[in-house]
Design an enzyme around this catalytic site. Structure first.
Site, short mmCIF file in Angstrom:
data_model
loop_
_atom_site.label_atom_id
_atom_site.label_comp_id
_atom_site.label_asym_id
_atom_site.label_seq_id
_atom_site.Cartn_x
_atom_site.Cartn_y
_atom_site.Cartn_z
NE ARG A 54 -8.93 -0.06 15.53
CZ ARG A 54 -9.91 0.64 16.10
NH1 ARG A 54 -9.65 1.34 17.19
NH2 ARG A 54 -11.13 0.64 15.61
CD GLN B 230 -2.76 1.23 2.45
OE1 GLN B 230 -2.25 1.65 3.49
NE2 GLN B 230 -4.02 0.84 2.38
CB CYS C 142 -3.86 6.75 6.76
SG CYS C 142 -2.94 7.03 8.30
N GLY D 296 -13.66 -2.64 9.58
CA GLY D 296 -14.07 -1.85 10.74
C GLY D 296 -14.76 -2.66 11.81
CG ASP D 297 -15.71 -1.27 15.06
OD1 ASP D 297 -14.53 -0.93 15.25
OD2 ASP D 297 -16.68 -0.51 15.21
#
Length: 345
Positions: free
Chosen positions: A229, A71, A102, A205-206
């Site tokens: 994450r 990336q 980002c 996401g999540d």
């Protein structure tokens, strides 16, 4: 699902590109435990064009981690084009991904990353020119918009597709949200349901559990799920999710990993990073161990397996301060013992 000539199994799981996280050691482990595709840390186009050594080193990829994406990010058309050409000729990745998502100040605040969402025409120009400049499949990762008043993703997705990208990853937050609140997948689902969209849509996401991954596939119909994450100190999350989604076994076979197994995996990650750094810097460099620790300790300190240790905070601080591999391994063995004493292991 296909990106270029890369064909993926049903409901593929991707490792998100993350700075100071997705180094080669971590990518190899995530791939082993079932990640369908992994991504490098993001690469500054400006630094790559200037041949900054630390940036050029990020282009190192191994055959066992393929398919792998590199990336790049930037805000200047010629620099992004030249960086893409360098990436293609030097690293031969399976995908070149453009970072328009980002949110951190040092990137977005300077107009790159999610900052490009404030200049969609420039974003599209960069995309068109990079697609024309390389033969490698080009993909994009972005967010819903700059803020709640500028949710441009449904229009932007079609425009990016028209530029020639071969897949689009959408993080379900705006730049202004950073990583706070809850990711909103409704617009991701709207993009996927758009009859004019024919490229793969990857949701991000999540995603922290198999249940959340299943919901993403079933409710929002995305082609793939990207996990960020939740992978910190937990490369085996891909095995856990894949085995929940599919009757076919993960690459390492079925069966529950014990806490002993997981501590051993984290220790292995440290050794993989040390071996890579020795190869890169030379066997005799006295800072090799510290460099390997710096690449690994974020994962060790963040790993969810240590939550069963009473008052883990002090142990976590010691992990973050460790300067030798022997010291860090001793701390991991202490954690193993404490988990067994607490009845968790």
């Amino acid at each position: 699902m296909k990106i270029g000539n890369i064909e993926f199994e049903p409901q593929p799981l991707f490792l998100a590109p993350m700075e100071d996280v997705t180094d080669i050691g971590f990518r190899k482990l995530c791939k082993r435990f079932g990640a369908s595709m992994v991504y490098t840390e993001f690469v500054s186009a400006e630094a790559l064009v200037r041949s900054v050594k630390s940036t050029v080193n990020k282009l190192t990829i191994a055959d066992e981690e393929r398919p792998v994406g590199i990336q790049i990010y930037g805000r200047d058309v010629p620099q992004m084009v030249e960086a893409a050409r360098i990436v293609e000729s030097e690293a031969h990745p399976d995908v070149i991904d453009l970072n328009f998502g980002c949110p951190v100040k040092k990137v977005a605040g300077k107009g790159a990353g999610a900052g490009m969402l404030q200049k969609p025409e420039l974003l599209l120009e960069i995309t068109r020119e990079v697609v024309k400049a390389v033969n490698t499949p080009v993909t994009v990762k972005t967010r819903l918009g700059w803020n709640q008043e500028q949710l441009i993703i449904t229009t932007l997705a079609e425009q990016l597709q028209d530029c020639g990208i071969q897949a689009l990853t959408i993080h379900g937050r705006t730049r202004s949200q950073m990583y706070t609140g809850q990711a909103d997948w409704t617009l991701i689902g709207e993009v996927k349901r758009n009859p004019h969209i024919h490229i793969p849509i990857i949701g991000n996401g999540d995603i922290t559990t198999p249940e959340e991954a299943r919901l993403a596939f079933e409710r929002y119909c995305v082609d793939a799920v990207m996990i960020g994450r939740a992978t910190f100190g937990r490369p085996w999350i891909f095995k856990e999710i894949r085995e929940s989604l599919s009757p076919s076994p993960s690459p390492v076979g079925r069966g529950v990993l014990t806490l002993d197994d997981k501590i051993d995996i984290l220790k292995e990650q440290l050794q993989i990073n040390l071996a890579h750094i020795k190869k890169e810097r030379g066997e005799d460099d006295p800072r090799n161990e510290l460099r390997a620790i710096l690449h690994t300790r974020r994962h060790l300190a963040a790993s969810p397996i240590f939550k069963g240790i009473p008052n883990f905070r002090q142990m976590r601080i010691q992990m973050l301060r460790a300067e030798t591999i022997s010291e860090l391994n001793d701390l991991l063995e202490q954690c193993r013992l404490l988990l067994k004493e607490s009845g968790v292991a």
